[in-house]
Scaffold this active site. Structure first.
Site, short mmCIF file in Angstrom:
data_model
loop_
_atom_site.label_atom_id
_atom_site.label_comp_id
_atom_site.label_asym_id
_atom_site.label_seq_id
_atom_site.Cartn_x
_atom_site.Cartn_y
_atom_site.Cartn_z
N GLU A 43 0.82 -1.12 0.07
CA GLU A 43 0.10 0.06 0.13
C GLU A 43 1.00 1.20 0.09
OE1 GLU A 43 -0.67 -2.81 1.95
OE2 GLU A 43 -2.95 -3.23 1.36
N HIS A 56 -9.55 -4.71 11.04
CA HIS A 56 -10.02 -4.37 9.59
C HIS A 56 -11.43 -3.68 9.78
CE1 HIS A 56 -7.49 -7.76 8.38
NE2 HIS A 56 -8.10 -7.79 7.27
C1 LIG Z 1 -1.89 -4.74 4.54
C2 LIG Z 1 -3.05 -5.39 4.05
N1 LIG Z 1 -3.19 -5.46 2.65
C3 LIG Z 1 -4.13 -6.20 2.04
C4 LIG Z 1 -4.93 -7.14 2.82
C5 LIG Z 1 -5.93 -8.04 2.36
N2 LIG Z 1 -5.51 -9.24 2.12
C6 LIG Z 1 -5.64 -10.10 3.16
S1 LIG Z 1 -4.74 -11.59 2.78
C7 LIG Z 1 -4.11 -11.15 1.32
C8 LIG Z 1 -3.51 -12.05 0.55
C9 LIG Z 1 -2.17 -12.56 0.98
O1 LIG Z 1 -1.95 -13.59 0.36
P1 LIG Z 1 -0.40 -14.35 0.85
O2 LIG Z 1 0.72 -13.56 1.59
O3 LIG Z 1 0.17 -15.08 -0.08
O4 LIG Z 1 -1.01 -15.19 1.86
P2 LIG Z 1 -2.16 -16.39 1.87
O5 LIG Z 1 -3.35 -15.86 1.99
O6 LIG Z 1 -1.96 -17.16 0.42
O7 LIG Z 1 -2.09 -17.36 2.92
C10 LIG Z 1 -4.69 -9.79 1.00
C11 LIG Z 1 -4.38 -9.00 0.01
C12 LIG Z 1 -4.55 -7.14 4.31
N3 LIG Z 1 -5.19 -8.01 5.24
N4 LIG Z 1 -3.61 -6.17 4.76
#
Ligand SMILES: Cc1ncc(C[n+]2csc(CCOP(=O)(O)OP(=O)(O)O)c2C)c(N)n1
Ligand SMILES: Cc1ncc(C[n+]2csc(CCOP(=O)(O)OP(=O)(O)O)c2C)c(N)n1
Ligand SMILES: [Mg+2]
Ligand SMILES: [Mg+2]
Lengths: 358, 328, 358, 328
Positions: free
Chosen positions: B61, B130
């Site tokens: 972000e 959140h």
């Molecule tokens: C700072 C922030 N940005 C966006 C999100 C929304 N979000 C939650 S999980 C996710 C994807 C994360 O993917 P990854 O790190 O590969 O973990 P996985 O879900 O595959 O275990 C996003 C974009 C968040 N929770 N926090």
């Protein structure tokens, strides 16, 4: 990742795995099965509207949490992101308090205040369950720093996703970890996707994500996450490096999630092909792989595996019942667990206004 | 002619129209393109406008919002989605140091025509990290503008004004409103833009002013019905819509009519938009007040997860009614 | 860095330097001298209490700004941190508006609102002057993204310090730059210290700081910042890579600052040895090196060099006079330049309350 | 017996005593050890306590503050310096998501006994990105505590309370106060701790209440002298000292005595601590107010650099006197 090439090496013969008794092997198998059964129950009741918020399932990734956490001693600590059910059960949390947490009940591990993304069990060295992507990575550094500060020989395993590697806080943590000699092991659980975005679309890298560690003169390794033996063998090395040499490591464990990012993710069959999902289930499922392995080793029978499966399903069903029957938090409960001083009714909590309702 | 649209559709229509109007408008954010948006606000836009105009970003972000700010100085007009406004915390420096100050520090030489948008609300069981309500937090920074529409028409009209504004506008939506419906003027009847800084009386009344923004407006309207039906109290509901600029005239006008005020604000009670509105009312309409200004805010704790109780932490019709009745 | 080994290669013969006319070479020399004289005047009047806030001097680093910015065309843009006087003069800003800015006068480049750390000249493609360490790195990415979006063939040079590389925002920017193919060149001006902290105490790295770029599959290079020819030759390659191939680069330019971190830094002779400072001044001073070089080339005479020096000092003194005699901002000026709409008195600025004084 | 110490020395003495009292107290931050601190608050402590207890960090505020939070959960008690509180913007997520919420989200299982301290003020010509006044910003987050001492004795007494507190305490100092002097009790006379949540009347008066915190207290005291000498107005100056917990009783008591209020708050006027204090006063002492609560805040723009005018943007004795006189 589906492309995780089947390893030429057999990690069953690594000393750390040879040291496993048959009972312990069955226990590890059982843990993986329990995670899966627990989540399947969670999924069912999430879809029935009993559980709120998000539900991020760990199914497909079980060998990562179980394999790595099985190596933990009294002074080893764990912290992860929102996809935390596997780690929670692997550290020894009960299905009851976990299911009740998802149900938002008083008997939940976080009293219904945290939900699925925020399981905690400090008494089991498990520090959550964190919702902000990569927000836990400096905390993991801090737990390990704390161990060193307090003179305890141990390490912290800090898990993050393949998408999380692009958050600045993670990089700041890596630099400090290397510079200060902090006994932290970062475990990138690379399931190939951050929500709907493939690794290739979210990250620039050379070779692999773990290789980014080189930028900070940190050791790294890549692990096939479908093979519990490999997970243990390689993670053990990193943990020993942390404990004995006060050096961090970045591990990338290739794995896969069967479901969408969360159960709200209706797109997951669009950004992944059905073949990709099927291939992983058929050829890389960590539970199936270890099951075949233990049967081949003569450690476990088909019957025992079936019993373990059934028992886990029964345990999960019981946890649903426990959660259903537990009381919900009250309005008064909203206001506790904000301040330690207030909860403990200390003199400090009596002075000045702490809460500003009305 | 107007049509019934959801808040989500109205927003999307506004974005789409601005994409068509100005080739420098570009949407970016996590999952906004190929995935169609985590909350489907941008559904179909990538297919229509392609890779250049609708951009998926990594989970960075600070990186991508800073990138948008930099590009805006050069004349690009980025509209950036935070999947949740709660993720402002990892981009805070870009949001409040660079976007808010670059014009000032350069003596007016740099412009920063960006929009940052996304949902900012509690009530969906996603817990403390959140569920932030940051309208007051950002309105506190001179250089920034903030709005928070409550209805589909306002969502469309305000997003279009936000995109055309030459200052940074932080646009707070609500996941619980995305599916709600309302009348929105037909594009065939002309360009529908609602200027920032204009409140709207969503319900006329004479006994008490309920002043709110975002989903709290909907809660206040529900409370007003109960107050009318069960207690014969005729509440006026004023929707601020825009927080900065703020329609102080409309606030004071309503207060001078009703002489009694309950502010409804999903924010935590220390601060928030409502503390500022209270400050202004007592300053400028002191002699019109029959009694103290009261507030209904979220109960003062991080957002609880439990779906059994979360709605009780937030302003809801019951709590608003009780507060109005307590005015005596 | 003091240890910057004198290069075996002679970059005078690189085509980009061979293309320099004698006049242009003298102009580049003059620019470096002007920066030094300007800052020496600033130092004097800062110590006399005429200038407020911080004063971060660029003296010792002049070849970096002058060498890199000399390569800029109509569509190349520049952005840096708070140590920004060198870049400002190198892009062509006048001493008057810069000195007046430090004096906090209305005639300053930022009308006295920004001060020493916040010089801006968008008309000269210079976007500041930024006070938060590494806060400018995503902005630099954005300027380059903007160029690509608008279809202009150019690049953005984004400068940062050796301490700034440990901020998360920089890493997020690198990943995006590589992933999206953004024509940005990050220039790490490595003067060996972030305030009182040496590079070794603030950063973990392999080989050098620029090498961290490998983590993102980005090209990188290390440059001797005392040699203007080398700075130009190597930076030119990176800028061409950006402009033509839409690929980012990370350059690390070894340099040194003679003064403390800012003039408030009374410690700088404690964390650095006098020998280290002296060695740089004697053997690596970019102005002295280039001066010797131009004289050896027969491009410049001793007399001309002396004249240039004197003229620069005269120009700096005149800028002080200009600043002294300029009017200070008024109370009313505090409230302008907050909103574009208000400054331009647009319809939007008439609706609703924008300012909350009283 | 008490001694005259500077604010800086008093703070340092407080830190030193807590380092001696509890081996788990560790100071960290940029330049705090070998360099003795950018503002010399920690001067001599590294020499005395060594590498383990006084730790220099890279310029990675999110990284090292998050590290401190993690370590605190394990029982370490980190006291972290932000060289300027303005740099909160790059560590905001750690400060408001992790520190403020980890106790709540874990149902009380995690503690976070950290202190984050450093200067938070305008008035030194360092411009918009280095002059934030974030007391109100952080006090808005339940789970956090905030204080802002104005005198050497308060600085010492409060930093010791903050370090012993088992919740996260954000401690706002002031570069313009570091060199000011005042009486501080002698350590030989016992442990000198001032609890959080206790305001102090810094000057008794009966005509008007000037309520302030941090350096604004000093400005209010100067204004009170002018009001007395030139206008015969007897102003009471109440120093909040601690923002959360907040001494509401002391505020109301003063207001009920004087019936007239001017809040002095270096914050920008949209929000700030003063908007919240105004909300509370009008709510709980409505019938005691002779007229609207007024405020003197910073003029509503990013912080200007120019030393010729910066002091006019901030609350200063002239502006405070004018405001009091305008009460009529
Ligand atoms: C700072 C922030 N940005 C966006 C999100 C929304 N979000 C939650 S999980 C996710 C994807 C994360 O993917 P990854 O790190 O590969 O973990 P996985 O879900 O595959 O275990 C996003 C974009 C968040 N929770 N926090
Ligand atoms: C986020 C942030 N943290 C800390 C500071 C204070 N600070 C200003 S400059 C500086 C040192 C930076 O060193 P380096 O990046 O090497 O640049 P140099 O000053 O050597 O040019 C520090 C710590 C700041 N301005 N911003
Ligand atoms: Mg993933
Ligand atoms: Mg440096």
């Amino acid at each position: 990742m589906t492309s995780a090439s089947s390893s030429a090496l057999d990690f069953a013969h690594s000393p750390i795995n040879q040291a496993l008794t048959p009972e312990r092997k069955i226990e590890l198998f059982t843990q993986m099965v329990r995670i899966r059964r627990f989540e399947q129950a969670g999924l069912k009741y999430y879809q029935a509207g009993k559980i709120g918020g998000f539900l991020h399932l760990y199914i497909g990734q079980e060998a990562v949490a179980v394999g790595t956490i099985s190596l933990g001693g009294a002074n080893d600590h764990f912290i992860t992101a929102y996809r935390d059910h596997g780690h929670a059960l692997a550290v020894g949390m009960g299905m009851n308090e976990c299911m009740a947490e998802m149900y938002g009940k008083q008997t939940g591990c976080s009293k219904g205040k945290g939900g699925s993304m925020h399981f905690f069990a400090p008494d089991k060295n498990f520090w959550g369950g964190h919702g902000i992507v990569a927000g836990q990575t400096p905390l993991g550094l801090g737990l390990a720093y704390g161990l060193k500060y307090l003179g305890r020989e141990g390490c912290c395993l800090c898990y993050l996703g393949d998408g999380a590697v692009n958050q600045g806080a993670f990089h700041e943590s890596l630099n400090i970890a290397s510079l200060f000699g902090i006994p932290v092991v970062y475990v990138i659980e690379n399931n190939g996707y951050s929500m709907g975005t493939s690794q290739e679309r979210s990250s620039a890298y050379n070779g692999c994500l773990a290789q980014r560690a080189e930028a900070y003169a940190i050791e790294w390794d890549v692990i096939d996450g479908s093979d519990l033996y490999e997970v243990r063998a390689k993670t053990h090395i990193a943990m020993e490096r942390a404990r004995k040499e006060m050096k961090p490591t970045v591990l990338e464990i290739d794995t896969y999630r069967y479901y969408g990012h969360s159960i709200a993710d209706a797109n997951h069959k669009k950004y992944r092909t059905p073949e990709e999902i099927e291939n992983y289930k058929q050829n890389h499922d960590p539970i199936a792989v270890f099951r075949r392995r233990l049967i081949a080793e003569g450690v476990m029978t088909e019957e025992l595996a079936t019993t373990i499966n059934k028992d886990a399903a029964t345990e999960a069903a019981a946890s649903v019942k426990f959660a259903e029957e537990s009381p919900a938090p009250t309005i008064a409960d909203i206001s506790t667990d904000v301040y330690w001083e207030s909860d403990n009714n200390t003199p400090a909590s009596q002075i000045g206004r702490h809460f500003f309702n009305d | 002619m107007s049509r019934i649209l959801t808040y989500r559709e109205a927003l999307r229509e506004g974005l789409d129209e601005e994409l068509a109007r100005d080739p420098n408008v570009v949407l970016m954010g996590e999952e906004v393109a190929q995935y169609n948006g985590a909350y489907k606000v941008t559904e179909g836009l990538w297919k229509k406008w392609g890779d250049k105009r609708i951009v998926d970003t990594p989970i960075s972000e600070a990186g991508f919002i800073g990138m948008g700010i930099g590009a805006s100085m050069l004349g690009v007009r980025p509209v950036m989605e935070l999947m949740f406004w709660s993720f402002h915390s990892v981009a805070f420096d870009q949001l409040v140091s660079n976007a808010a100050c670059v014009r000032y520090m350069s003596g007016g030489l740099c412009n920063c025509p960006i929009v940052v948008r996304g949902p900012a609300n509690g009530g969906t069981g996603v817990g403390a990290t959140h569920s932030h309500i940051p309208e007051g937090l950002f309105a506190a920074f001179p250089g920034l503008k903030v709005c928070a529409p409550a209805t589909p028409a306002d969502a469309k009209g305000l997003i279009k004004a936000a995109i055309r504004d030459n200052d940074p506008v932080y646009f707070m939506e609500n996941t619980l409103l995305y599916g709600t419906t309302g009348e929105v003027p037909d594009p065939a009847d002309g360009d529908f833009v609602i200027p920032l800084g204009l409140a709207e009386i969503k319900r006329e009344g004479s006994d008490v002013s309920l002043i709110a923004h975002g989903r709290s407006v909907i809660q206040a309207l529900a409370a007003a019905e109960i107050l009318k039906n069960d207690h014969g109290i005729d509440a006026e509901v004023l929707d601020l819509r825009s927080i900065r600029p703020l329609d102080q005239d409309a606030i004071l006008k309503s207060v001078m009519k009703t002489n009694r005020v309950v502010l409804v604000d999903e924010s935590k009670p220390f601060g928030g938009v409502s503390a500022m509105v209270a400050m202004l009312i007592q300053d400028h309409a002191f002699d019109y007040l029959d009694g103290p200004i009261k507030r209904v805010c979220s109960i003062d704790a991080p957002a609880i997860y439990s779906p059994h109780i979360e709605h009780e932490q937030l302003p809801n019709p019951r709590r608003i009614v009780e507060k109005v009745l307590s005015l005596g």
